[in-house]
Design a protein around this motif. Structure first.
Motif: not given
Length: 643
Positions: A230, A234, A237, A254, A258, A262, A293, A296, A315, A319
């Motif tokens: 994650l 980020s 992101g 990414y 990601e 998860r 969310k 994302r 962001y 995060m």
């Protein structure tokens, strides 16, 4: 027959009753079976059989107990060691995880700095560097980490200590710049280093089925990797919001990180269901979770948008908060592992207690063996008790004889006499000799019966003997009314002998005044004292009733000082006067020249007193002291007359 004779006969019979030779002799008179004679402890064969019983019979349950206990304890120790290793592994992984966490945060700060084309946030980046360096400095151990030699990741090498890693990290930081050409390479370097550390971190933890903690360990490792994935996602992101779009491999990276993050997070929640409640509470109370969310989803759609540093900052902050909340889950999982380990260790302790209970049970159900051992030991104890009793009696009698010997001879001389059976004469360079006698003793003896004179002298010498215990002196002998004491032998005491004799002489002169002359009402005892300092030869004389005697002109001169003295005065020689002046603290009066037999005219002195008094002259409780000063043999005579 006297009681003493009866006790001696009883003691003799007691010894005879325990003698193995006479027991065997008395038992040999009767007809006995071969087995009875073989098991009789009075016989040699019987003693051997009983010894064999003492060794073999207890050995059976003891061997079983040892084997059972050894196996149980071995299993328990292995069990406890495995659980303790898990605890140690997780602890080491946690410490290494702190470094990984700092590197992740530094990566995010560097990514933000680069993707925003270099902004005013350089000061925060410097602080982040310092935090990472401090964490590295606090590490107690350092694993073997593989890092890239440059930003291309083509060549790698092993960093064997944290100093080398610190130097490589500092060198890499200097090359960080906001140009687009270095973005992917910088991120790849951080990701490669973090991945290497994370591999070592997770390899520190080995799953095991023995303790049942494997689910927690797998969840712990998955959560560590989830946070890393994650964190990498980020970074991309931030690139999206800072640059407006993700191109090519950046978008693929990414999506991959990601999804991986998860999946690993869901795996951790599956292995430890209790974490689901904590995670649900986290998402419910965390501010801005819904925005995470939505952002994302926006990144996954990857529509071109207007670059915005403010959106990148928002962001980035959201995060960072989310990852920090996940780290709280990690700490909670760490506590769960610790609690589970503690419960497992408690279970091991319970198993150990169960093993001990089995041992106790074996001992309880073995009364026959214990009785057999007790019977064998009882026989030995009988002989050992008798031997111990005789040893105590021998020790008591030896103490009595030593006490009597030490009263007749100096302890050091008596000890030497006991060890070598001979004591050679010894020369002493400086000794002070003291004599005293009773003035008019001949007339006193003529006026009293011999028993009364003995009682009188015993009372005087009893007092004198008690007083000289306070001084470093040795009582040589008493002849009639003459009392002879010396200091400086048999143990030399330097220059103390002259002051010891002088103080003692003053003490005895003061103490003698309490006595009343028998059959002379109102008349007090008067003693005449004399002392002299000089060399003497001392040694044991005789083999029957040996005595420690002093020889030399010093003894003769001290005796002449006493015989030429006066009542209630202490007559000393010039040599002693000079020695006392060297010591100091005494008052001396010059007497003058005195014609001494065998010596001619001698310059002599009177010892008057001691400055400050006699500190060691304790007050005597005279009524108690003279309660019964009769010699022991006189008390026995009168007791026999009374009977």
């Amino acid at each position: 027959m006297s009681p003493r004779s009866n006790s001696c006969i009883a003691e003799s019979s007691s010894v005879r009753s325990l003698s193995s030779d006479e027991v065997s002799t008395s038992k040999s008179i009767k007809k006995k079976s071969r087995w009875a004679r073989a098991t009789d402890p009075a016989h040699r064969r019987g003693r051997r059989i009983q010894l064999l019983q003492m060794l073999v019979l207890p050995f059976i349950p003891i061997l079983a107990l040892i084997v059972q206990t050894a196996n149980t304890l071995h299993d328990i120790l292995i069990y406890r060691q495995e659980v303790s290793d898990i605890e140690a592994q997780v602890t080491i992984a946690t410490d290494l995880g702190k470094v990984v966490t700092r590197m992740q945060l530094e990566r995010s700060e560097v990514a933000f700095f680069i993707y925003t084309n270099g902004s005013q946030l350089r000061f925060n980046l410097t602080q982040r560097y310092a935090t990472t360096d401090e964490t590295l400095k606090n590490m107690t151990t350092w694993p073997l980490v593989t890092v890239p030699k440059d930003e291309s990741k083509v060549h790698t090498y092993h960093v064997v200590n944290k100093e080398a890693f610190q130097a490589r990290l500092d060198d890499f930081r200097q090359k960080i710049s906001p140009e687009e050409s270095t973005i992917s390479e910088v991120m790849a370097w951080y990701t490669s280093v973090n991945a290497a550390m994370l591999d070592i971190l997770t390899n520190q933890i080995k799953e095991t089925d023995n303790s049942g903690v494997w689910r927690y360990l797998i969840a712990f490792k998955n959560l560590l990797r989830s946070i890393e994935s994650l964190g990498i996602a980020s970074v991309y992101g931030i690139n999206y919001f800072g640059r407006g779009i993700l191109l090519g491999d950046n978008y693929v990276s990414y999506v991959r990180h990601e999804a991986l993050g998860r999946d690993l997070l869901n795996g951790s929640l599956t292995y430890v269901p209790s974490l689901k409640t904590l995670y649900a509470e986290l998402t419910r109370t965390m501010p801005g979770y819904g925005r995470i969310k939505s952002r994302r989803d926006e990144i996954l759609r990857n529509y071109r948008r207007q670059p915005s540093i403010d959106d990148a900052i928002v962001y980035f902050d959201s995060m960072t908060t989310y990852v920090e909340e996940l780290r709280k889950l990690q700490r909670e999982l760490r506590h769960m592992i610790r609690d589970h380990v503690n419960l497992t260790l408690q279970d091991a302790s319970n198993k150990q207690a169960a093993g001990i209970a089995i041992v106790v049970l074996v001992l309880v159900i073995s009364p026959i063996i214990i009785i057999l051992v007790r019977n064998a030991v009882a026989t030995i104890q009988m002989y050992a008790s008798n031997l111990a009793q005789k040893a105590r009696e021998l020790k008591r009698e030896k103490r009595k004889s030593d006490t009597l010997l030490f009263q007749m001879l100096p302890p050091s001389v008596a000890q030497q006499l006991k060890q070598t059976q001979q004591v050679p004469a010894e020369y002493y360079e400086a000794v002070t000799v003291y004599f005293s006698d009773i003035v008019g003793f001949t007339e006193i003896a003529a006026e009293n019966t011999p028993l009364e004179i003995v009682t009188f002298l015993n009372s005087i010498y009893k007092l004198f003997d008690a007083r000289i215990e306070c001084y470093d002196v040795y009582k040589v002998e008493t002849i009639g009314d003459s009392y002879m004491v010396a200091s400086g032998l048999p143990v030399r005491n330097g220059d103390k002998h002259v002051s010891e004799i002088a103080t003692m002489a003053l003490d005895l002169l003061a103490a003698s005044s309490v006595f009343q002359v028998p059959k002379r009402p109102g008349e007090r005892l008067q003693i005449r004292s004399g002392a002299h300092t000089g060399p003497v030869v001392a040694g044991i004389v005789g083999t029957k009733m040996p005595r420690y005697c002093l020889f030399g002109d010093t003894v003769n001169t001290a005796s002449r000082m006493e015989s030429t003295g006066e009542a209630l005065r202490i007559h000393i020689s010039f040599e002693m006067k000079r020695a006392l002046e060297a010591v100091g603290g005494f008052r001396i009066e010059h007497r003058g020249l005195v014609d001494v037999k065998g010596k001619g005219l001698m310059d002599t002195y009177w010892l008057e007193c001691k400055d400050g008094g006699i500190a060691r002259a304790a007050e005597l409780d005279l009524p108690t002291f003279f309660e019964d000063v009769r010699p022991v043999f006189m008390r026995r005579l009168r007791e026999d007359d009374a009977l």
